[in-house]
Design a protein around this motif. Structure first.
Motif, mmCIF file in Angstrom:
data_model
loop_
_atom_site.group_PDB
_atom_site.id
_atom_site.type_symbol
_atom_site.label_atom_id
_atom_site.label_comp_id
_atom_site.label_asym_id
_atom_site.label_seq_id
_atom_site.Cartn_x
_atom_site.Cartn_y
_atom_site.Cartn_z
ATOM 1 N N THR A 68 0.844 -1.182 0.000
ATOM 2 C CA THR A 68 0.000 0.000 0.000
ATOM 3 C C THR A 68 0.884 1.238 0.000
ATOM 4 N N ASP A 69 0.376 2.287 -0.573
ATOM 5 C CA ASP A 69 1.151 3.529 -0.598
ATOM 6 C C ASP A 69 0.993 4.327 0.702
ATOM 7 N N ARG A 70 0.359 3.746 1.691
ATOM 8 C CA ARG A 70 0.127 4.433 2.966
ATOM 9 C C ARG A 70 1.283 4.247 3.955
ATOM 10 N N SER A 71 2.237 3.416 3.619
ATOM 11 C CA SER A 71 3.428 3.281 4.466
ATOM 12 C C SER A 71 4.599 3.903 3.715
ATOM 13 N N GLN A 72 5.674 4.184 4.430
ATOM 14 C CA GLN A 72 6.847 4.785 3.804
ATOM 15 C C GLN A 72 7.433 3.849 2.745
ATOM 16 N N GLY A 74 5.896 1.368 1.194
ATOM 17 C CA GLY A 74 4.940 1.197 0.102
ATOM 18 C C GLY A 74 4.919 2.388 -0.833
ATOM 19 N N ALA A 75 4.991 3.596 -0.268
ATOM 20 C CA ALA A 75 5.013 4.807 -1.091
ATOM 21 C C ALA A 75 6.250 4.822 -1.982
#
Length: 82
Positions: A68-72, A74-75
């Motif tokens: 997910t892009d919601r963690s560092q 993942g982003a």
């Protein structure tokens, strides 16, 4: 990644094969014809590839991880690979 997993069977030989097709290939319909014998193949099963993968990944000894892009991390992954 929009693919469909299609199980086809040759009605003469009962041989089955799994195909992974794009929407365009599905619409085209060429996959239903056996190239060597010219026989029309029977479609046994159609399932979205990602759904099939989620149901069967353990069978192949794989591990599934969601990004997910919601963690560092993942982003950073999304930025690097899209």
């Amino acid at each position: 990644l929009k693919l469909t997993r299609v199980m086809v069977q040759n009605p003469s030989t009962k041989e089955q094969d799994a195909l992974f097709l794009t929407d365009k290939e599905m619409e085209n319909g060429d996959f239903q014809k056996d190239e060597s014998s010219g026989v029309t193949l029977d479609v046994i099963e159609k399932i979205d590839f990602l759904e099939w993968l989620a149901d069967n990944y353990k069978t192949y000894g794989a591990q599934m991880e969601f990004v997910t892009d919601r963690s560092q991390e993942g982003a950073q992954f999304v930025k690097g690979f899209g």
